[in-house]
Scaffold this active site. Structure first.
Site, mmCIF file in Angstrom:
data_model
loop_
_atom_site.group_PDB
_atom_site.id
_atom_site.type_symbol
_atom_site.label_atom_id
_atom_site.label_comp_id
_atom_site.label_asym_id
_atom_site.label_seq_id
_atom_site.Cartn_x
_atom_site.Cartn_y
_atom_site.Cartn_z
ATOM 1 N N GLU A 1 0.891 -1.161 0.000
ATOM 2 C CA GLU A 1 0.000 0.000 0.000
ATOM 3 C C GLU A 1 0.926 1.207 0.000
ATOM 4 O O GLU A 1 1.376 1.651 1.037
ATOM 5 C CB GLU A 1 -0.889 -0.082 1.245
ATOM 6 C CG GLU A 1 -2.199 0.634 1.102
ATOM 7 C CD GLU A 1 -2.073 2.064 1.553
ATOM 8 O OE1 GLU A 1 -1.813 2.924 0.682
ATOM 9 O OE2 GLU A 1 -2.221 2.315 2.750
ATOM 10 N N CYS B 1 -1.823 9.022 2.343
ATOM 11 C CA CYS B 1 -1.574 8.492 0.995
ATOM 12 C C CYS B 1 -2.773 8.801 0.108
ATOM 13 O O CYS B 1 -2.662 8.806 -1.113
ATOM 14 C CB CYS B 1 -1.263 7.006 1.046
ATOM 15 S SG CYS B 1 -2.477 6.073 1.907
HETATM 16 C C1 UN1 Z 1 -2.959 6.241 4.574
HETATM 17 O O1 UN1 Z 1 -2.813 7.436 4.353
HETATM 18 O O2 UN1 Z 1 -1.961 5.469 4.568
HETATM 19 O O3 UN1 Z 1 -8.786 6.815 3.465
HETATM 20 C C2 UN1 Z 1 -4.243 5.618 4.901
HETATM 21 C C3 UN1 Z 1 -8.132 7.443 4.312
HETATM 22 C C4 UN1 Z 1 -7.827 6.759 5.614
HETATM 23 C C5 UN1 Z 1 -6.630 5.894 5.463
HETATM 24 C C6 UN1 Z 1 -5.421 6.543 4.877
HETATM 25 N N1 UN1 Z 1 -8.960 5.972 6.003
HETATM 26 O O4 UN1 Z 1 -7.767 8.584 4.143
#
Ligand code: UN1
Length: 504
Positions: free
Chosen positions: A256, A290
């Site tokens: 991820e 992310c």
């Molecule tokens: C991340 O930034 O690694 O969808 C995860 C989202 C959160 C998870 C982000 N539930 O922004």
């Protein structure tokens, strides 16, 4: 001694604060003011591999526990997290600088995934299939997989572990967790809080925590043939190192990695809704998700109108930068000085390339890694190479696409290396259908009339291309944590061969 604040938070959690090992320890600095929060002991390769031994022994026990009983343990973990939601949120806030409200959201994600996994523990199951042979039955069994290595990043220092661990535990796997060295206190607290739940049931070793600051320790774990699944969250650069190592021993990787997420706004869109979602997506968590929104493609007819909403919103946001412990502040610090340097360099390069910095653009003077949420209007009708870069900071690039040019906007959205999250704001059914067609968004997440970040745990989370292809959390993401066995049973007195082969 850890700082007074950290001692107080650990006391609130009912835990002993980690020992301060003084000079030479892993230094955790408060990103809001640069002060040292703790100096921690770390593990070397031998200690890390000894934890894999323990996790492997624990797996052999856990795999024979009925799934719903494993689910009951995860339910108890969820209860523990409910009790300690506030304390843990304070720790996330202090250590990585996430705004307290968003930190609470992160701990809520942990609770949600525990609930989800508890239910899952009673529904994990395979299909029965039609055999072509007389008197035969076919079915799929899902078996526990083994030791799962979870490598997590600083930006979701507790939730990402829980997406992996809650699912892994109900699947009968044990978990070795290697959190980011920038978020080691969060790792310690979660570990100390939840391990007793497993310990009471005689499965304490199914949960291991490796604290490291030497890449060799992580490499030793990634290379360990006893680990059938490496689930790694972080940058694409990190993924490029982990993936070949895991592939060379033919084990499984769940990656991820980065995102360079875009929102398309067409001329039928509700612009208030779009502006709100864009601001949260781009500036929330100081742009360090992310899933953060990094690019906007807006139809020319409404480009000025949208900018007219974003610019004042960004000005307001710039007044709400500050200590993440204060819920009046919406923008906390970046994680460290390198992140500030990357922000400053990206803004300078954007301006040099002809980008018009309409809001923000500066790092704040003084202590702490604070920067202004930054809005850059880039020239239309030509590629702007910086838009293809993922800078882990609150910088948003806005470009207009020609009226009626939705396909062009979708192509621009897809023109980056990553494929995590995407969104379109529109009231047009035809635009939605274009967005969801095979020629549409190429991302793992594709939303209509909501932003790119803030996914619920019930869906499978992850993305395509250089995001790494992994899926975590909800839906059938559990399948990565189990091994599938195709089973055929012959209940007849004959031995018919498949494909009608005669071999008398
Ligand atoms: C991340 O930034 O690694 O969808 C995860 C989202 C959160 C998870 C982000 N539930 O922004």
């Amino acid at each position: 001694m850890a700082s007074t604040e950290i001692q107080n938070i650990f006391a609130e959690l009912g835990l002993t604060p980690p020992a301060d090992v003084g000079e030479g320890g892993l230094v955790i600095k408060d990103p809001s003011n640069g002060q040292t929060l703790a100096r921690l002991a770390t593990h070397d390769e031998d200690a890390a591999l000894a934890m894999v031994d323990k996790a492997q022994a624990a797996f052999k026990k856990l795999r024979n526990m009925p799934g719903p009983k494993r689910g009951e343990l995860v339910r108890q973990m969820g209860e523990m997290l409910r009790t300690h939601k506030e304390g843990l949120s304070k720790l996330v806030c202090a250590e990585v600088g996430k705004g307290i409200e968003e930190a609470r959201g992160e701990v809520q994600e942990m609770i949600d995934i525990c609930d989800f996994a508890t239910g899952l523990s009673r529904t994990l199951g395979g299909r029965t299939l039609m055999s072509e042979r007389d008197g035969h039955r076919m079915m799929e069994l899902w078996q526990p997989l083994g030791v799962v290595l979870c490598i997590s990043a600083f930006n979701f220092p507790v939730a990402v572990w829980s997406w992996n661990a809650a699912i892994a535990f109900v699947c009968g796997d044990s978990v070795v967790w290697k959190p980011s060295p920038k978020a080691a206190l969060c790792g310690i607290a979660v570990h100390e809080l939840l391990k007793p739940v497993l310990e009471k049931a005689g499965h304490g070793d199914a949960m291991q925590l490796v604290l490291e600051r030497d890449v060799k320790v992580a490499e030793a774990l990634v290379d360990d043939a006893r680990i059938p699944l490496v689930s790694a969250t972080g940058s694409c650069a990190m993924g490029r190192k982990v993936y070949p190592r895991v592939a060379s021993r033919l084990a499984r990787c769940l990656l991820e990695l980065g995102g360079n997420n875009a929102i398309i706004v067409d001329k039928t869109a509700n612009l208030d809704l779009a502006a709100h979602a864009i601001a949260f997506g781009a500036a929330g968590t100081a742009g360090q998700r992310c899933t953060s929104t990094r690019r906007v493609f807006v139809e020319a007819a409404v480009a000025d109108a949208l900018m007219g909403k974003l610019e004042p919103a960004y000005r307001q946001l710039s007044e709400r930068i500050g200590d993440p412990r204060d819920s009046a502040n919406l923008i906390g610090p970046l994680i460290d000085e390198q992140a500030v340097a990357a922000f400053t360099s990206a803004v300078e390069r954007a301006a040099a390339a002809g980008g018009d910095v309409r809001a923000g653009g500066k790092a704040l003077e003084g202590d702490g890694n604070f920067v202004q949420p930054t809005l850059v209007r880039v020239p239309d009708g030509q590629p702007f190479p910086l838009m293809a870069e993922e800078t882990f900071a609150p910088i948003l690039y806005v470009q207009a696409f020609p009226d009626g040019g939705l396909d062009e906007a979708i192509a621009s959205q897809n023109s980056v290396e990553q494929g995590l999250s995407s969104a379109i704001f529109t009231d047009s059914v035809r635009a939605v259908e274009r967005f969801y067609s095979p020629d549409g968004s190429d991302c793992g997440i594709a939303n209509v009339n909501l932003g790119t970040s803030g996914a619920e745990i019930g869906g499978a989370f992850g993305g395509e291309k250089e995001t790494g292809g992994g899926r975590e959390a909800g839906s059938d993401a559990w399948k990565s944590y189990m091994r599938r066995q195709t089973c055929t049973i012959n209940g007849s007195d004959a031995l018919p061969l498949a494909q009608g082969i005669k071999w008398e």
